[in-house]
Design a protein around this motif. Structure first.
Motif, PDB file in Angstrom:
ATOM      1  N   SER A 226       0.831  -1.206   0.000  1.00  0.00           N
ATOM      2  CA  SER A 226       0.000   0.000   0.000  1.00  0.00           C
ATOM      3  C   SER A 226       0.866   1.257   0.000  1.00  0.00           C
ATOM      4  O   SER A 226       0.494   2.274  -0.586  1.00  0.00           O
ATOM      5  CB  SER A 226      -0.941  -0.003   1.202  1.00  0.00           C
ATOM      6  OG  SER A 226      -0.223   0.243   2.389  1.00  0.00           O
ATOM      7  N   ALA A 227       2.024   1.177   0.647  1.00  0.00           N
ATOM      8  CA  ALA A 227       2.924   2.334   0.656  1.00  0.00           C
ATOM      9  C   ALA A 227       3.434   2.618  -0.759  1.00  0.00           C
ATOM     10  O   ALA A 227       3.557   3.772  -1.170  1.00  0.00           O
ATOM     11  CB  ALA A 227       4.095   2.082   1.595  1.00  0.00           C
TER      12      ALA A 227
ATOM     13  N   GLU B 216       0.537   4.071  -2.845  1.00  0.00           N
ATOM     14  CA  GLU B 216       0.289   5.465  -2.456  1.00  0.00           C
ATOM     15  C   GLU B 216       1.360   6.368  -3.072  1.00  0.00           C
ATOM     16  O   GLU B 216       1.054   7.417  -3.622  1.00  0.00           O
ATOM     17  CB  GLU B 216       0.313   5.552  -0.919  1.00  0.00           C
ATOM     18  CG  GLU B 216      -0.049   6.899  -0.343  1.00  0.00           C
ATOM     19  CD  GLU B 216      -1.530   7.235  -0.470  1.00  0.00           C
ATOM     20  OE1 GLU B 216      -2.301   6.407  -0.987  1.00  0.00           O
ATOM     21  OE2 GLU B 216      -1.898   8.357  -0.075  1.00  0.00           O
TER      22      GLU B 216
ATOM     23  N   LYS C 108      -3.518  -0.386   9.318  1.00  0.00           N
ATOM     24  CA  LYS C 108      -2.357   0.270   8.696  1.00  0.00           C
ATOM     25  C   LYS C 108      -2.392   0.226   7.173  1.00  0.00           C
ATOM     26  O   LYS C 108      -1.694   0.985   6.520  1.00  0.00           O
ATOM     27  CB  LYS C 108      -1.064  -0.411   9.159  1.00  0.00           C
ATOM     28  CG  LYS C 108      -0.617   0.014  10.527  1.00  0.00           C
ATOM     29  CD  LYS C 108       0.770  -0.538  10.818  1.00  0.00           C
ATOM     30  CE  LYS C 108       0.706  -1.535  11.937  1.00  0.00           C
ATOM     31  NZ  LYS C 108       1.965  -2.200  12.211  1.00  0.00           N
TER      32      LYS C 108
ATOM     33  N   THR D 254      -4.831   1.009   5.079  1.00  0.00           N
ATOM     34  CA  THR D 254      -5.452   2.179   4.442  1.00  0.00           C
ATOM     35  C   THR D 254      -5.137   3.478   5.170  1.00  0.00           C
ATOM     36  O   THR D 254      -5.592   4.536   4.763  1.00  0.00           O
ATOM     37  CB  THR D 254      -6.989   2.028   4.414  1.00  0.00           C
ATOM     38  OG1 THR D 254      -7.429   1.784   5.749  1.00  0.00           O
ATOM     39  CG2 THR D 254      -7.408   0.881   3.513  1.00  0.00           C
ATOM     40  N   ARG D 255      -4.379   3.382   6.262  1.00  0.00           N
ATOM     41  CA  ARG D 255      -4.105   4.589   7.038  1.00  0.00           C
ATOM     42  C   ARG D 255      -2.601   4.798   7.166  1.00  0.00           C
ATOM     43  O   ARG D 255      -1.871   3.865   7.457  1.00  0.00           O
ATOM     44  CB  ARG D 255      -4.749   4.457   8.422  1.00  0.00           C
ATOM     45  CG  ARG D 255      -4.689   5.713   9.269  1.00  0.00           C
ATOM     46  CD  ARG D 255      -5.498   5.546  10.535  1.00  0.00           C
ATOM     47  NE  ARG D 255      -6.937   5.559  10.260  1.00  0.00           N
ATOM     48  CZ  ARG D 255      -7.660   6.674  10.162  1.00  0.00           C
ATOM     49  NH1 ARG D 255      -7.100   7.849  10.334  1.00  0.00           N
ATOM     50  NH2 ARG D 255      -8.947   6.615   9.910  1.00  0.00           N
ATOM     51  N   ASP D 256      -2.164   6.016   6.947  1.00  0.00           N
ATOM     52  CA  ASP D 256      -0.751   6.353   7.132  1.00  0.00           C
ATOM     53  C   ASP D 256      -0.523   6.596   8.614  1.00  0.00           C
ATOM     54  O   ASP D 256      -1.049   7.549   9.182  1.00  0.00           O
ATOM     55  CB  ASP D 256      -0.413   7.611   6.315  1.00  0.00           C
ATOM     56  CG  ASP D 256       1.082   7.887   6.336  1.00  0.00           C
ATOM     57  OD1 ASP D 256       1.733   7.542   7.342  1.00  0.00           O
ATOM     58  OD2 ASP D 256       1.585   8.449   5.354  1.00  0.00           O
TER      59      ASP D 256
ATOM     60  N   ARG E 190       2.033   7.560  10.288  1.00  0.00           N
ATOM     61  CA  ARG E 190       2.839   8.709  10.719  1.00  0.00           C
ATOM     62  C   ARG E 190       1.984   9.969  10.786  1.00  0.00           C
ATOM     63  O   ARG E 190       2.055  10.732  11.734  1.00  0.00           O
ATOM     64  CB  ARG E 190       4.012   8.924   9.769  1.00  0.00           C
ATOM     65  CG  ARG E 190       5.265   8.162  10.217  1.00  0.00           C
ATOM     66  CD  ARG E 190       6.359   8.368   9.203  1.00  0.00           C
ATOM     67  NE  ARG E 190       5.832   8.065   7.864  1.00  0.00           N
ATOM     68  CZ  ARG E 190       6.279   8.611   6.740  1.00  0.00           C
ATOM     69  NH1 ARG E 190       7.244   9.485   6.771  1.00  0.00           N
ATOM     70  NH2 ARG E 190       5.764   8.272   5.584  1.00  0.00           N
ATOM     71  N   THR E 191       1.152  10.164   9.761  1.00  0.00           N
ATOM     72  CA  THR E 191       0.330  11.373   9.747  1.00  0.00           C
ATOM     73  C   THR E 191      -1.035  11.122  10.380  1.00  0.00           C
ATOM     74  O   THR E 191      -1.728  12.060  10.746  1.00  0.00           O
ATOM     75  CB  THR E 191       0.116  11.851   8.304  1.00  0.00           C
ATOM     76  OG1 THR E 191      -0.581  10.807   7.607  1.00  0.00           O
ATOM     77  CG2 THR E 191       1.428  12.117   7.607  1.00  0.00           C
TER      78      THR E 191
ATOM     79  N   ARG F 148      -3.488  10.089   8.790  1.00  0.00           N
ATOM     80  CA  ARG F 148      -4.526  10.343   7.772  1.00  0.00           C
ATOM     81  C   ARG F 148      -4.733   9.117   6.884  1.00  0.00           C
ATOM     82  O   ARG F 148      -3.812   8.324   6.690  1.00  0.00           O
ATOM     83  CB  ARG F 148      -4.110  11.530   6.902  1.00  0.00           C
ATOM     84  CG  ARG F 148      -4.440  12.881   7.538  1.00  0.00           C
ATOM     85  CD  ARG F 148      -4.598  13.954   6.459  1.00  0.00           C
ATOM     86  NE  ARG F 148      -3.334  14.204   5.769  1.00  0.00           N
ATOM     87  CZ  ARG F 148      -2.424  15.083   6.204  1.00  0.00           C
ATOM     88  NH1 ARG F 148      -2.637  15.764   7.315  1.00  0.00           N
ATOM     89  NH2 ARG F 148      -1.313  15.267   5.530  1.00  0.00           N
TER      90      ARG F 148
ATOM     91  N   LYS G 256      -4.882   6.890   3.587  1.00  0.00           N
ATOM     92  CA  LYS G 256      -4.157   6.953   2.315  1.00  0.00           C
ATOM     93  C   LYS G 256      -5.152   7.296   1.210  1.00  0.00           C
ATOM     94  O   LYS G 256      -6.299   6.858   1.243  1.00  0.00           O
ATOM     95  CB  LYS G 256      -3.483   5.603   2.040  1.00  0.00           C
ATOM     96  CG  LYS G 256      -2.348   5.330   3.025  1.00  0.00           C
ATOM     97  CD  LYS G 256      -1.778   3.935   2.867  1.00  0.00           C
ATOM     98  CE  LYS G 256      -0.725   3.692   3.945  1.00  0.00           C
ATOM     99  NZ  LYS G 256      -0.381   2.291   4.100  1.00  0.00           N
TER     100      LYS G 256
END
Lengths: 382, 291
Positions: A111-112, A115, A130, A132-134, A136-137, A139, A141
C-alpha cells in the motif's frame, strides 16, 4: 515473405487497436509461500471476474469499450516481494489499478508503494488498519481501498460475541507476533474485551514458522480461561488445536477471518469441530447476487468460494463500478470515482466507503464449524 | 509444581527432536569438517516421506518409520556422491554454498508436488494419561523413548564398532586413514547415510507430533538444530545430544516463565553467552590446525 509477414502483423495489430483497447489491471497474490490457498482463491476469482466482463463484450468507459487484461504477480506471502511486485506493476507494466495483496503482511508494504505511485490499490482481504491509514500522519491513504472490514471492527464483534452470546468472561489469546493481521487483531481484541468487562487470563505469542506451542499452551491452561482467541492463519490452527487437546486443554477456541479457508477443514481433520470464527460472508445464507457468484464459481472450479474469492470478486466489482463513472481510464479519475461510491451491492454484502477513507462500512458474520462445513451462526452489523 | 513438570516434559519432547537433527550436522562436520546446510531439508523430506507412507502406501507405524529413515539415508548418500564428493578438495566455503543450494533444491522439489501444507494422519495412538495435574501423551513418550534409543545406538556404533573406529580415524586424519587401508569413500557415504536417516527419523516423529507439514518446515528447525550442535560442541556426538536438550529446555522454560514474545531473544542471548564462555561448545575440544 518478410514483407508480407510484416504487413500481416500490421493488419492484425491495427485490427486489435481499432476494435478494443485494453485496460491493464495488476493482481498481487500469495500463490506460493505459507498460504497458497489464499493466493489460489484470489487468482481464480480474479480470472472469473475479468472473463465475465470480457465475455460480455468488454467494459464501457466514457463511450469507448475496453477489454480487461490481467497481470498476475506472486508475492510468496512475503512483505518484501509484495512491495517489489507492486513496484513492477506500477512502473513497468503501467497498470491502471492493483488488486491485492490479500494478507496484511503483504498489503501494508504494497500500500505504501501504491500510495507513492499514485495508483489505486484495492486489497480484498487485508483487515489491518495500517493498510489504508498512514500511521505517521494519522490520515487515510488516498489511493488505497479495501473490500473487507477492519481488525478494529472484527475485534469488537468477537469481544461482544464472547460476552453477550456465549456469556463467557475469561479469555486467553495466542497469536503470531511476526504477522500483521493477527497482532493487530489480538491487541484490539484485548482492549475491547477488557473495556467491556471481560478478563484476559493470558496473552501469549509465537513466531511465524513455530510449530511447538506446548510452553504457551501449558501456560494458557494454567491461567484457566473459558475460551481461547486464536487469530492464526488456517495452516497454524490445526497445529495449535491438536497440541492443546494433547495437553488436556478442553475449552473451545475462537477464530478470526484467517480461519475461513476450506483448507482448514482438510488440515484439521475434525479437531476444530464446533468452534466459532468471524468472517466476511457466509456461503449458506447468501443473497441472490451472491448465489449467482457461488454457482458460477462452483461450476468453473468445482469448489465452494471462500471469503478471499468472494472479496476478490467484490474488489473487481468495486473497480468496475467506479470505472463506469469515469470519462477516461486514468488513475486519478478512478481514485475519485471509487471514493465517491455510495452503494455497492456485493457478494459479501452491501458496502459504501466512509467519507475520505478506503475502509468500507459493511457487516460481519459469525460462522461455526459443523460436520466439516462452515455454517452461518449470527450476523454482526456495524 | 505440576506446571513445572509439564513444561519439563514439553522441553524433553522438543529437545529430543532437536538432538536427533543436531546429530546429522555433527556427524558430517566430524568426518568432513563441513557444515551440511541441506540437513534441515533432509529432515523435511523425512516428514514428507512419513506423509507418503501413511497416505499413499498405507503403511503402519514401524514400516513407515523405516521407510522415512531408509529414504533419507539414500537421499543423504546421493547428495554426498553428486554434490559434495566432487568438491572434497575444493575450498570449504564452496561445499557450504553447495549445501545451501542442495537445501533450496529439495524445498523446491517438494514444492513442485504441491505448495499446499499437508495433514499427516495419526500413526500412533493418541492416548494420554493425567498424573497429578501433569498430562502425558503416548506420543510424547514415544518421541522421547525412540529418540533416546536411537542416540544410545549411535553412541554405541561410533564408540564400539569397527565402522565407528573407521569414522573416528577419518575424522582424525583422512589421508593417514586411507593409507592404513580404511575405505574412505565408503565410510563417508555411510556416515552421511546414518546422519540423514536420523534426520529422517526426526522428520517422521516431528510430523506425528506437529501434523501439518510444508516444504519450508525444515528451515527454522534446521537452523535451531545446527545451533544446538554448535552449543554442544560441533563434531562431538554426545555434545549434539546435550545441545539439543539444552536448546529445547531453554526455549520452553523461557516461554514458560517469561513473556513468550521475548522467547527467542532471551533463549538465543543465553546461548550466545554460553558460547562466549565456552567457544568450542560444551563438550567440544579445540582441534589443533596442522600447518
Amino acid at each position: 515473405m518478410k514483407r508480407s509477414l510484416a504487413c500481416l502483423a500490421a493488419v492484425v495489430f491495427a485490427g486489435q487497436v481499432g476494435t478494443a483497447a485494453e485496460i491493464k489491471i495488476g493482481v498481487v497474490a500469495e500463490l506460493t509461500g505459507d498460504m497458497p490457498a489464499v493466493g489460489a482463491s484470489c487468482k481464480q476469482a480474479a480470472l472469473m471476474a475479468v472473463d465475465e466482463v470480457n465475455n460480455a463484450g468488454g467494459l464501457k468507459v466514457g463511450g469507448s469499450t475496453y477489454t480487461v487484461d490481467l497481470e498476475i504477480e506472486d508475492n510468496a506471502a512475503k512483505a518484501d516481494q509484495s512491495a517489489l511486485a507492486a513496484q513492477k506493476l506500477i512502473a513497468q507494466d503501467r497498470v491502471l489499478a492493483i488488486i491485492g495483496p490479500n494478507a496484511s503482511l503483504g498489503a501494508v508494504p504494497a500500500s505504501a508503494i501504491a500510495e507513492g505511485g499514485r495508483t489505486v490499490m484495492i486489497t480484498p482481504w487485508s483487515t489491518n488498519p495500517k493498510t489504508t491509514r498512514d500511521m505517521r500522519t494519522g490520515r487515510p491513504k488516498r489511493y488505497v481501498f479495501r473490500a473487507c472490514y477492519t481488525d478494529t471492527f472484527e475485534g469488537h464483534v468477537l469481544a461482544m460475541f464472547i460476552l453477550n452470546q456465549l456469556k463467557l468472561k475469561r479469555a486467553a489469546v495466542l497469536y503470531d507476533v511476526a504477522s500483521e493481521a493477527p497482532t493487530s487483531q489480538s491487541e484490539l481484541f484485548r482492549r475491547i474485551f477488557t473495556e467491556k468487562g471481560g478478563v484476559m487470563t493470558a496473552f501469549e505469542t509465537y513466531t511465524t514458522g513455530d510449530r511447538d506451542f506446548s510452553a504457551q499452551l501449558t501456560k494458557i491452561k494454567e491461567s484457566n480461561p473459558d475460551i481461547i482467541f486464536l487469530p492464526s492463519y488456517y495452516n497454524d490452527v490445526p497445529l495449535v488445536v491438536t497440541q492443546a487437546k494433547r495437553l488436556g486443554v478442553t475449552v473451545p477456541f475462537l477464530g478470526s477471518d484467517a480461519w475461513s479457508s476450506p483448507e482448514l477443514i482438510t488440515l484439521s481433520q475434525g479437531t476444530v469441530e464446533g468452534y466459532y470464527f468471524a468472517n466476511h460472508y457466509a456461503a449458506d445464507i447468501a443473497t441472490p447476487a451472491a448465489q449467482a457468484f457461488i454457482q458460477a464459481y462452483k461450476a468453473r472450479y468445482k469448489a465452494l468460494p471462500d471469503d478471499v474469492a468472494a472479496l476478490t470478486y467484490d474488489a473487481f466489482g468495486l473497480l468496475f463500478q467506479a470505472l463506469k463513472q469515469v470519462d477516461k481510464p486514468e488513475r486519478e479519475a478512478l481514485r475519485n470515482a471509487l471514493s465517491s461510491i455510495s452503494r455497492y451491492e456485493g457478494v459479501t454484502g452491501n458496502m459504501r466507503f466512509q467519507e475520505g477513507s478506503g475502509d468500507p462500512i459493511k457487516s460481519a458474520v459469525i460462522l461455526q464449524v459443523k460436520n466439516g462445513r462452515f455454517v452461518w451462526f449470527a450476523n454482526a452489523n456495524p | 509444581m505440576a506446571y513445572l513438570f509439564q513444561q519439563i516434559l514439553n522441553a524433553l519432547q522438543l529437545g529430543s527432536i532437536y538432538a536427533l537433527i543436531a546429530l546429522g550436522y555433527t556427524m558430517v562436520y566430524g568426518i568432513m569438517t563441513m557444515i551440511n546446510f541441506a540437513h534441515g531439508d533432509i529432515f523435511m523430506v523425512g516428514a514428507f516421506l512419513c506423509f507418503v507412507a501413511a497416505t499413499v502406501l498405507g503403511l503402519s507405524f514401524i514400516p513407515a518409520l523405516l521407510f522415512s529413515m531408509l529414504g533419507c539415508a539414500l537421499l543423504g548418500v546421493v547428495i554426498e556422491r553428486l554434490a559434495y564428493k566432487p568438491l572434497r578438495e575444493a575450498p570449504r566455503v564452496s561445499a557450504v554454498i553447495t549445501a545451501l543450494g542442495v537445501g533450496l533444491m529439495l524445498e523446491h522439489l517438494t514444492l513442485v508436488f504441491s505448495p499446499y501444507p499437508r495433514h499427516v494422519p495419526a500413526l500412533w495412538s493418541s492416548a494420554s494419561w493425567h498424573v497429578g495435574g501433569v498430562t502425558l501423551s503416548s506420543l510424547q513418550v514415544l518421541i522421547i523413548v525412540l529418540s533416546v534409543l536411537l542416540m544410545v545406538f549411535l553412541d554405541w556404533l561410533v564408540r564400539r564398532t569397527m565402522l565407528g573406529l573407521a569414522i573416528r580415524a577419518i575424522s582424525w586424519d583422512r589421508t593417514v586413514a586411507a593409507i592404513m587401508g580404511v575405505p574412505v569413500d565408503a565410510v563417508i557415504s555411510l556416515t552421511f547415510a546414518i546422519g540423514a536417516s536420523l534426520g529422517g527419523a526426526a522428520g517422521f516423529l516431528y510430523a506425528l507430533a506437529y501434523p501439518v507439514i510444508d516444504p519450508y518446515m525444515g528451515v527454522i528447525v534446521g537452523w535451531k538444530a545446527f545451533i544446538a550442535a554448535v552449543v554442544g560442541g560441533i563434531g562431538n556426538i554426545r555434545g549434539a545430544m546435550l545441545g539439543g536438550f539444552i536448546l529445547g529446555a531453554v526455549e520452553i522454560l523461557v516461554a514458560a516463565f517469561l513473556p513468550s514474545t521475548y522467547r527467542d531473544l532471551i533463549a538465543f542471548a543465553l546461548l550466545f553467552i554460553l558460547l562466549i564462555c565456552k567457544p568450542y561448545g560444551i563438550l567440544g575440544q579445540p582441534r589443533p590446525q596442522k600447518v
